[in-house]
Design a protein around this motif. Structure first.
Motif, PDB file in Angstrom:
ATOM      1  N   ALA A 180      48.023  46.279  33.879  1.00 45.73           N
ATOM      2  CA  ALA A 180      47.346  45.224  33.125  1.00 45.73           C
ATOM      3  C   ALA A 180      48.119  44.870  31.856  1.00 45.73           C
ATOM      4  CB  ALA A 180      45.915  45.652  32.782  1.00 45.73           C
ATOM      5  N   ALA A 181      48.697  45.900  31.198  1.00 44.72           N
ATOM      6  CA  ALA A 181      49.466  45.662  29.974  1.00 44.72           C
ATOM      7  C   ALA A 181      50.737  44.876  30.284  1.00 44.72           C
ATOM      8  CB  ALA A 181      49.818  46.992  29.313  1.00 44.72           C
ATOM      9  N   ARG A 182      51.391  45.216  31.405  1.00 48.23           N
ATOM     10  CA  ARG A 182      52.610  44.499  31.779  1.00 48.23           C
ATOM     11  C   ARG A 182      52.286  43.044  32.140  1.00 48.23           C
ATOM     12  NH1 ARG A 182      55.224  47.672  28.852  1.00 48.23           N
ATOM     13  NH2 ARG A 182      55.282  49.840  29.580  1.00 48.23           N
ATOM     14  N   PHE A 184      49.898  41.282  30.864  1.00 50.00           N
ATOM     15  CA  PHE A 184      49.657  40.607  29.587  1.00 50.00           C
ATOM     16  C   PHE A 184      50.985  40.191  28.938  1.00 50.00           C
ATOM     17  CE2 PHE A 184      49.404  40.916  24.942  1.00 50.00           C
ATOM     18  CZ  PHE A 184      48.452  39.927  24.680  1.00 50.00           C
ATOM     19  N   MET A 185      51.956  41.089  28.987  1.00 49.98           N
ATOM     20  CA  MET A 185      53.248  40.798  28.374  1.00 49.98           C
ATOM     21  C   MET A 185      53.969  39.682  29.135  1.00 49.98           C
ATOM     22  SD  MET A 185      54.414  44.729  27.568  1.00 49.98           S
ATOM     23  CE  MET A 185      55.970  44.308  26.789  1.00 49.98           C
ATOM     24  N   PHE A 187      52.482  37.227  30.838  1.00 47.97           N
ATOM     25  CA  PHE A 187      51.790  35.984  30.498  1.00 47.97           C
ATOM     26  C   PHE A 187      52.167  35.514  29.089  1.00 47.97           C
ATOM     27  CE2 PHE A 187      49.480  36.488  34.299  1.00 47.97           C
ATOM     28  CZ  PHE A 187      48.740  35.336  34.532  1.00 47.97           C
ATOM     29  N   GLU A 188      52.320  36.471  28.175  1.00 46.12           N
ATOM     30  CA  GLU A 188      52.693  36.125  26.807  1.00 46.12           C
ATOM     31  C   GLU A 188      54.062  35.445  26.795  1.00 46.12           C
ATOM     32  OE1 GLU A 188      52.060  38.379  22.609  1.00 46.12           O
ATOM     33  OE2 GLU A 188      53.367  39.387  24.055  1.00 46.12           O
ATOM     34  N   VAL A 203      43.214  35.669  37.110  1.00 45.55           N
ATOM     35  CA  VAL A 203      43.467  36.406  35.867  1.00 45.55           C
ATOM     36  C   VAL A 203      42.517  37.592  35.741  1.00 45.55           C
ATOM     37  CG1 VAL A 203      43.435  36.255  33.354  1.00 45.55           C
ATOM     38  CG2 VAL A 203      44.379  34.372  34.701  1.00 45.55           C
ATOM     39  N   GLU A 207      43.627  41.455  35.187  1.00 46.80           N
ATOM     40  CA  GLU A 207      43.203  42.258  34.037  1.00 46.80           C
ATOM     41  C   GLU A 207      42.554  43.559  34.476  1.00 46.80           C
ATOM     42  OE1 GLU A 207      40.684  39.641  31.896  1.00 46.80           O
ATOM     43  OE2 GLU A 207      42.328  38.613  30.849  1.00 46.80           O
TER      44      GLU A 207
END
Length: 663
Positions: A180-182, A184-185, A187-188, A203, A207
């Motif tokens: 989930a953290a990867r 997020f990165m 998408f950022e 999404v 998540e």
């Protein structure tokens, strides 16, 4: 967002879509190669999923999402329609109906559907249900994006402004611990270069780490493909990044609607009425409670109309009489319109039976074709709400007791598939519903034997019974000819309940049967229950109303024509001997003294099916439309009284229920 105000709309729309899924699944089972039906089912499931997700009903959204995946494979010719697919989809639809019903009752539509989701996943992946989840192969092919009309429009407008639509597939390392953290990165990084329009999986699923190692996004950007790949590759634990320009010819979720606007517009315009082409709607949704309230107000107007008619005759003023007559004509038109507003097609009840017949036939090892006619026949909503359960009993009875097994039918020279016909039609002020099968018919000897053992009739009496009287015995409480108790029959509960319910609606049920040829149950129902056409009669200075729908004829009977059979007065009516009952005696009313003995007796002949009875009254007053009002808790379970009404002079008149008086 507060969605409570949209719940009613959601329920109405959901029921419509689920019914469409049911109907098209039944057709698809018979025409497995008809991909147009699959597209219709997909469209209904897709819409239902979207509505459920918006309303926060996650179990419904989850199940319909997995149904979509399977249906999508079928419509793209990547999966064949099999019995397993049909069975699981039917089961999923039934669960969806249960969840929607739970929401209607105030719940949140919660249900454990994990087993169904797993079954659909295995069908989608082509694995057996017993295989481990880890053994399901992960697809490595490019994900096919499904865009709705809005998203397609956004892409077109973005391209006009110099943006490019890129399909970016990202794969994380197998040993990635914080997916989930990867995500997020990633998408950022993407949002630094443009706008993410859609992702597969969604999404929310990303998540919650509800995906394997891959996900795909649709990015609107002015950057090059190399720049996008380089930026995402900087994120740690990303194994690979594949990016490419989105194809111009991309299927949308609405069957290529964005690709062929002119063709679709032309087809849509051909199917529209002139009013629809002009953009006007000819229908609106109205809460049924409002119609019921309007009907109650109008019922009060009918009472006042009757009173005005009586008063105008007493006053004798010509202008007043003319005005009241005009008002009567107008209110009668209003009455017809209001009754029409309450009328709904019996299709609402019939729609539940195809799937039920399919399921029961499969459980019993029988082959049954259900034929439905007259589903557009309209009935009062109150009657439609009540008639469903009796029809279920009769259909189950026909499938279990009526239609034989394929082997037995073959022995009798019949086709192995039995036929069950459900037919509805109007006749006068009544609606008739027929349930007909081509099975073995009613076994007279077996019915008589069971009736004797139950103490319903004696052996001597059984020899004199006509076929109609024997068939009538199956409606006795606790009566069953089933040799074994099963989930379907044998407990002695069913046909007596059917008769009681139908008669409580002011209807009748009649049975016809022929050995080895089949049986037919005919239900006669009134069009409406709220406003009745009646005959007003006088009994011991009291006024009673008898529904015209039950009256066969009125007769002035000479006392010399009254005969007696076992101390019971009877009369000859067109060659048939029928019993005579005095309403004065039945209601235990004090006799009214008359100055001179009358030579004639006023008689009302009432009918229930093939049975008739003569009711003795003091005199006939005339026909009148009355409003049926329940007696409620004031006088519960009054024998032979179905309700009351208020007459024009303000007096209360009781409405007789002839069904309880017919012997």
């Amino acid at each position: 967002m507060d969605t409570n105000e949209y719940t009613d709309i959601f329920l109405d729309e959901s029921r419509d879509h689920l019914q469409a899924v049911n109907d098209n699944l039944l057709k698809l089972e018979k025409q497995p190669g008809e991909l147009g039906l699959v597209a219709e089912i997909f469209r209904s499931a897709h819409t239902l999923k979207g509505m459920a997700a918006t309303m926060g009903f996650e179990d419904i959204a989850s199940l319909t999402h997995q149904m979509e995946n399977v249906l999508d494979l079928i419509r793209n010719s990547q999966l064949e329609v099999t019995t397993e697919v049909i069975d699981v989809t039917f089961e999923a639809t039934e669960s969806l109906e249960e969840m929607v019903s739970d929401i209607a009752e105030g719940g949140m539509g919660k249900k454990d559907v994990s087993h169904l989701v797993n079954q659909l996943v295995h069908i989608e992946k082509g694995t057996s249900p017993g295989s481990e989840a880890g053994e399901i192969p992960v697809e490595t092919a490019a994900v096919e994006m499904k865009l709705d009309e809005y998203q397609s429009t956004v892409i077109l407008q973005a391209k006009e402004q110099g943006f490019e639509a890129l399909q970016v597939k990202v794969r994380l390392n197998e040993d990635c611990m914080l997916k989930a953290a990867r995500v997020f990165m990633v998408f950022e990084g993407l949002e630094e270069m443009g706008e993410v329009l859609i992702s597969v999986p969604a999404v929310e699923e990303l998540e919650e780490e509800k995906f394997e190692q891959e996900f795909t996004v649709l990015l609107l950007t002015k950057e090059t493909i190399d720049t996008v790949q380089a930026r995402i590759n900087k994120v740690s634990e990303v194994e690979s990044v594949e990016a490419g320009v989105l194809p111009d010819k991309l299927d949308t979720a609405e069957e290529n609607q964005a690709n062929k606007p002119e063709e679709n517009l032309e087809k849509a315009e051909q199917g529209k009425s002139p009013q629809a082409k002009q953009g006007t709607s000819k229908t609106i949704r109205v809460n049924i409670d409002r119609i019921d309230y309007l009907m109650n107000l109008f019922e009060e107007m009918v009472i006042d109309r009757g009173r005005l008619e009586d008063l105008s005759k007493q006053v004798g003023n010509h202008d007043l009489i003319e005005t009241v007559e005009h008002m009567s004509r107008v209110t009668q038109d209003m009455q017809s319109m209001l009754l029409t507003m309450r009328m709904v097609p019996v299709e609402q009840v019939f729609n539940r039976f195809p799937r039920m017949v399919r399921s029961l036939a499969k459980d019993l090892g029988k082959e049954i074709n259900l034929e439905v006619y007259g589903a557009d026949t309209e009935l009062d909503r109150t009657v439609v709400d009540e008639i469903g359960d009796p029809l279920v009993h009769l259909i189950r009875n026909s499938i279990d007791h009526g239609v034989e097994s394929p082997a037995k039918r073959k022995e009798r020279g019949k086709s192995e598939s039995g036929t069950l016909v459900l037919n509805a039609f109007h006749s006068g002020n009544h609606v008739f519903i027929e349930i007909r099968d081509d099975g073995g018919g009613i076994n007279r000897e077996k019915v008589v034997e069971k009736a004797i053992s139950n103490g319903l009739i004696t052996e001597e009496r059984s020899e004199k019974l006509t076929n109609e009287e024997v068939y009538d015995l199956i409606f006795a409480p606790g009566f069953s000819t089933a040799d074994q108790v099963s989930d379907i029959s044998g407990r002695g509960v069913g046909l007596d309940v059917v008769r009681n319910k139908i008669e409580s609606l002011g209807g009748h049920i009649n049975v016809e049967s022929a050995p080895k040829q089949g049986s037919k149950f005919t239900i006669q129902l009134p069009l409406t229950l709220s406003i009745l056409s009646t005959l007003l009669v006088k009994v011991a200075n009291e006024t009673y109303a008898i529904p015209l729908s039950s009256i066969e004829e009125t007769v002035l009977l000479k006392k010399s024509q009254i005969m007696y059979m076992k101390n019971q007065p009877v009369m000859d009516f067109r060659g048939k001997v029928i019993p005579i009952l005095s309403l004065e005696e039945i209601f235990k009313m004090p006799a009214v003294q008359t100055e001179e003995e009358q030579s004639n007796v006023s008689v009302v002949i009432v009918r229930k099916g093939e049975k008739m009875t003569a009711l003795v009254v003091d005199s006939f007053i005339g026909q009148k439309e009355v409003v049926l009002k329940s007696l409620g808790d004031f006088l519960p379970n009054v024998f032979a009284i179905s309700g009351a009404t208020i007459l024009g002079d303000g007096r209360v008149s009781l409405i007789i229920d002839p069904n309880e008086l017919i012997m």
